[in-house]
Design an enzyme around this catalytic site. Structure first.
Site: not given
Ligand code: FAD
Length: 284
Positions: A10, A44, A72, A102-104, A118, A138, A142
């Site tokens: 990465e 993000a 990403h 999803r993004g933080d 996401a 995670y 998460h």
């Molecule tokens: P999701 O899969 O949407 O999950 C987020 C939270 O929502 C979790 O707690 C999940 O349990 C919960 N959730 C999911 N679906 C539901 C539902 N239907 N109902 C209720 N709750 C639900 N961030 C950036 O901005 N840019 C990057 O380039 C970037 N790269 C990354 C690369 C990796 C390998 C990782 C692990 C993370 C990266 N991140 C990046 C950070 C990421 O955006 C954050 O960790 C963010 O908080 C969660 O993203 P996610 O896609 O896992 O979210």
């Protein structure tokens, strides 16, 4: 015959105030280590400009260095129209692999209504075109998830909607990864899961990373930081050795892949790659 583990890196784009050329040398050196792919993060906070930079760097990896890029793409701050434009841009540059995120959440970044999770983005990308989609996972749950079981169900939803590859958050204790992998297996998640490995090579990095991602620190790791944290050379060597040790154990336990968080540091990536190329079945 045992399948060879995937080996990937990465990298991140430079700050918007620095030119793309400021990372060119690092990217060229990382590409020369011939990972299976290099993923490029997407700031993000950078608005759609973050996407333009990610796209430009992915195109550079593909067309100049012959390395498969993975772009990403975080979604909560964007509309469907905006994401569609980014996807078209990726496609026009030959980028076919996306890490859908999803993004933080941040008070400085307003969320929009089109994508909540996401999984919504994965569904959208599937409809928009022919992309290979990865998602994040995670091993230590998460931080916003209500329970570990909920988090796992949401991960399964991402796979069911079209993610065919998972990349894990960094962790320092392989036991968490093995436990997570077993749970994925039980719930029916059967796509490759790459283990995210972050070589910690300076003391500032560890405080920042752990507060951001909540990874737990095994005693072996904290003892190492206390003993060597004062010396830049010592902590660098210890961090590299720790990452190598994690990788050797993961490969011995049949991991699908290793995703190295390089922090754009080719020196560290090179030392690790040289140390593990034999066990990964790769030639340098
Ligand atoms: P999701 O899969 O949407 O999950 C987020 C939270 O929502 C979790 O707690 C999940 O349990 C919960 N959730 C999911 N679906 C539901 C539902 N239907 N109902 C209720 N709750 C639900 N961030 C950036 O901005 N840019 C990057 O380039 C970037 N790269 C990354 C690369 C990796 C390998 C990782 C692990 C993370 C990266 N991140 C990046 C950070 C990421 O955006 C954050 O960790 C963010 O908080 C969660 O993203 P996610 O896609 O896992 O979210």
């Amino acid at each position: 015959m045992e399948k060879k583990p995937i080996y990937s890196f990465e990298v991140f784009p430079p700050k918007p105030t620095s030119p793309v050329e400021s990372v060119s040398n690092a990217f060229a050196e990382l590409a020369s280590l011939k990972p299976d792919f290099i993923s490029v993060t997407y700031g993000a906070g950078g608005g759609l400009n973050g996407g333009a930079l990610t796209c430009e760097l992915c195109a550079k990896l593909l067309h100049e260095y012959g390395i498969k890029p993975v772009a990403h793409l975080p979604c909560i701050s964007y509309t469907k129209e905006e994401i569609s434009t980014v996807l078209q841009d990726f496609k026009a540059h030959g980028i076919t692999d996306i890490l859908a995120l999803r993004g933080d959440k941040s008070p400085d970044r307003p969320e929009k209504d089109d994508f909540k999770y996401a999984s919504d983005l994965i569904e959208f990308i599937r409809r928009e075109g022919d992309f290979h989609i990865s998602a994040a996972c995670y091993p230590e749950v998460h931080p916003e998830a209500r329970t570990a079981a909920d988090d796992l169900r949401h991960l399964k939803e991402k796979v069911d909607k079209g993610a065919s590859h998972l990349i894990s958050q960094l962790f320092f204790d392989n036991a968490h990864f093995y436990d997570f992998r077993e749970k994925c297996d039980i719930i029916g998640i059967n796509v490759p899961i790459e283990a995210g490995i972050m070589p910690v090579v300076n003391a500032a990095q560890i405080n920042r990373m752990v507060s951001l991602c909540g990874a737990s620190l095994p005693r072996k790791f904290t003892v190492m930081m206390q003993r060597f944290g004062h010396s830049p050379e010592a902590i660098r060597d210890a961090g590299i050795a720790y990452a190598v040790d994690q990788i050797v154990d993961l490969v011995a336990n049949g991991v699908d892949g290793i995703h190295l968080y390089t922090m754009n540091n080719p020196y560290v990536a090179k030392r690790i790659t040289e140390a593990v190329s034999g066990i990964l079945g790769r030639s340098l």
